[in-house]
Design an enzyme around this catalytic site. Structure first.
Site, PDB file in Angstrom:
ATOM      1  N   HIS A  82      -3.612   5.870   3.713  1.00 16.38           N
ATOM      2  CA  HIS A  82      -4.358   4.709   3.237  1.00 16.38           C
ATOM      3  C   HIS A  82      -3.803   3.407   3.802  1.00 16.38           C
ATOM      4  O   HIS A  82      -4.554   2.578   4.354  1.00 16.38           O
ATOM      5  CB  HIS A  82      -4.348   4.675   1.713  1.00 16.38           C
ATOM      6  CG  HIS A  82      -5.322   3.711   1.109  1.00 16.38           C
ATOM      7  ND1 HIS A  82      -5.034   2.391   0.918  1.00 16.38           N
ATOM      8  CD2 HIS A  82      -6.596   3.882   0.666  1.00 16.38           C
ATOM      9  CE1 HIS A  82      -6.075   1.782   0.367  1.00 16.38           C
ATOM     10  NE2 HIS A  82      -7.038   2.674   0.209  1.00 16.38           N
ATOM     11  N   ASN A  84     -14.562   0.690  -6.644  1.00 18.81           N
ATOM     12  CA  ASN A  84     -15.503   1.658  -6.109  1.00 18.81           C
ATOM     13  C   ASN A  84     -16.318   2.416  -7.142  1.00 18.81           C
ATOM     14  O   ASN A  84     -16.900   3.435  -6.817  1.00 18.81           O
ATOM     15  CB  ASN A  84     -14.751   2.679  -5.244  1.00 18.81           C
ATOM     16  CG  ASN A  84     -14.212   2.063  -3.989  1.00 18.81           C
ATOM     17  OD1 ASN A  84     -14.740   1.079  -3.492  1.00 18.81           O
ATOM     18  ND2 ASN A  84     -13.149   2.634  -3.471  1.00 18.81           N
ATOM     19  N   SER A 142     -11.836  -0.717  -0.104  1.00 20.90           N
ATOM     20  CA  SER A 142     -10.531  -0.871   0.555  1.00 20.90           C
ATOM     21  C   SER A 142     -10.733  -1.326   1.989  1.00 20.90           C
ATOM     22  O   SER A 142     -10.107  -2.273   2.460  1.00 20.90           O
ATOM     23  CB  SER A 142      -9.774   0.460   0.575  1.00 20.90           C
ATOM     24  OG  SER A 142      -9.210   0.761  -0.647  1.00 20.90           O
ATOM     25  N   ASP A 156       0.858  -1.182   0.000  1.00 19.64           N
ATOM     26  CA  ASP A 156       0.000   0.000   0.000  1.00 19.64           C
ATOM     27  C   ASP A 156       0.900   1.240   0.000  1.00 19.64           C
ATOM     28  O   ASP A 156       1.989   1.210  -0.571  1.00 19.64           O
ATOM     29  CB  ASP A 156      -0.916  -0.030   1.228  1.00 19.64           C
ATOM     30  CG  ASP A 156      -2.271   0.605   0.955  1.00 19.64           C
ATOM     31  OD1 ASP A 156      -2.317   1.834   0.779  1.00 19.64           O
ATOM     32  OD2 ASP A 156      -3.280  -0.116   0.914  1.00 19.64           O
TER      33      ASP A 156
END
Length: 347
Positions: free
Chosen positions: A65, A157, A219, A31
């Site tokens: 994130h 998304n 996520s 990430d």
């Protein structure tokens, strides 16, 4: 903070953690890096930076994130019950900075991160990102699955786009999202590849500099499912990765039309049932832990992972924290780690 984490009570996390807390399981998080938040201080391993801009060991995140995903998986909070709590608070996080601070990354950088996680003997890989594939990324995902690693990935998304890669890969657990009412989350992609769903709206977790964040997107749902996989793998250390995935889908709470559907997959994950139900195995090669066998004690040990036993397919979840109005882009060589800006951070 703990009271704001509505998904904990919704999923009966306290009851599940009386059975398993993820001991002995390493979850890789490719990430934006993972900041050493106080709520993760006991869980964060030394990782690696695949892209420039970090500290070299994966333990830097100026985006939030990656730290948010790690917190949803393994945050232990404070001894007084304050702070954030993850699904598997005794599991370990292997931080891999594979996206730049602006939340962008190359597919081949994700491939390198998955290769590193595989060579480091992670038992679960959480991919809270998605986009286009490349031959190297496909090989990396296939190698992780063949190595008996559970790969969990976010569906994406933007509802009118197809399920993103690597969630669309066979053997990877593709995760969609639900909202606070238990209904399909408006941001969540649908499609025939969806396996399970988890909470994805207004999800609170850890952020950089000891702060906290709130995010919406698959996520977050993916990281929650990765935590669930860690709970199962800890309680049943002899169970092949594909059987861990089977436990998640076989015990999921059916939603929408009867049976599997493109919005909810097999349904909403049920942590307690996944840890306790008598689930018939997919094949004769699957072996449950012997009676009385406890959780695995060594993070790297995967009993039975020898040649033929390593053919089990894993699970991957891809999650993205998304903001309303942000568009989705699929570019041949370039992918976003999230479809949106980083989560909102408390200052």
């Amino acid at each position: 903070m703990r009271a704001d984490q509505w998904h904990l009570s919704y999923l009966k996390v306290a009851q599940a953690q009386q059975i398993s807390k993820g001991d002995g399981v390493v979850v890789a998080v490719p990430d934006t890096g993972v900041d050493p938040h106080p709520d993760l201080s006991y869980n964060l391993l030394t990782g690696i930076d695949i892209v420039a801009g970090g500290s070299g060991n994966g333990q830097k995140d100026s985006n939030s994130h990656g730290t948010s995903m790690a917190g949803l998986i393994a945050a232990h909070g404070g001894s007084d019950g304050a702070g954030a709590l993850g699904i598997a608070p005794h599991s370990k996080i292997l931080p891999i900075m594979s996206s730049t601070p602006d939340n962008l990354g190359e597919a081949d950088d994700l491939a390198a991160a998955i290769e590193y996680a595989t060579s480091s003997r992670a038992q679960v890989i959480n991919v809270s990102s998605g986009g286009a594939s490349t031959p190297r990324l496909v090989r990396a995902v296939d190698a992780a699955l063949a190595a008996n690693i559970i790969v969990v990935a976010a569906a994406g998304n933007v509802p009118h786009q197809p399920v993103s890669y690597p969630a669309s890969e066979e053997g990877v657990i593709a995760v969609g999202g639900i909202d606070r009412s238990g209904q399909h989350a408006a941001v969540s992609v649908t499609g025939p590849e969806i396996d399970v769903v988890a909470p994805a709206v207004d999800i609170y977790s850890t952020s950089y500099d000891g702060k906290y964040s709130k995010g919406t997107g698959t996520s977050s749902a993916t990281a929650i499912v990765a935590g669930a996989a860690a709970l199962i793998r800890s309680k049943y250390p002899y169970l092949p990765a594909r059987e861990v995935a089977h436990r998640l889908t076989a015990t999921a709470v059916d939603k929408g039309p009867p049976g599997r559907d493109d919005e909810y997959g097999y349904g909403l994950i049920d942590l307690v049932a996944a840890l306790t139900a008598d689930v018939p195995p997919l094949g004769f090669e699957s072996v449950s832990a012997p009676a009385g066998a406890g959780a695995s004690t060594t993070a790297g040990a995967r009993p039975g992972d020898d040649g033929a036993g390593a053919t089990a397919r894993g699970v991957v979840t891809l999650a993205v924290i998304v903001a309303v109005g942000v568009g989705w882009a699929l570019v041949a060589r370039r992918r976003r780690r999230g479809d949106d800006p980083p989560p909102r951070i408390s200052r």
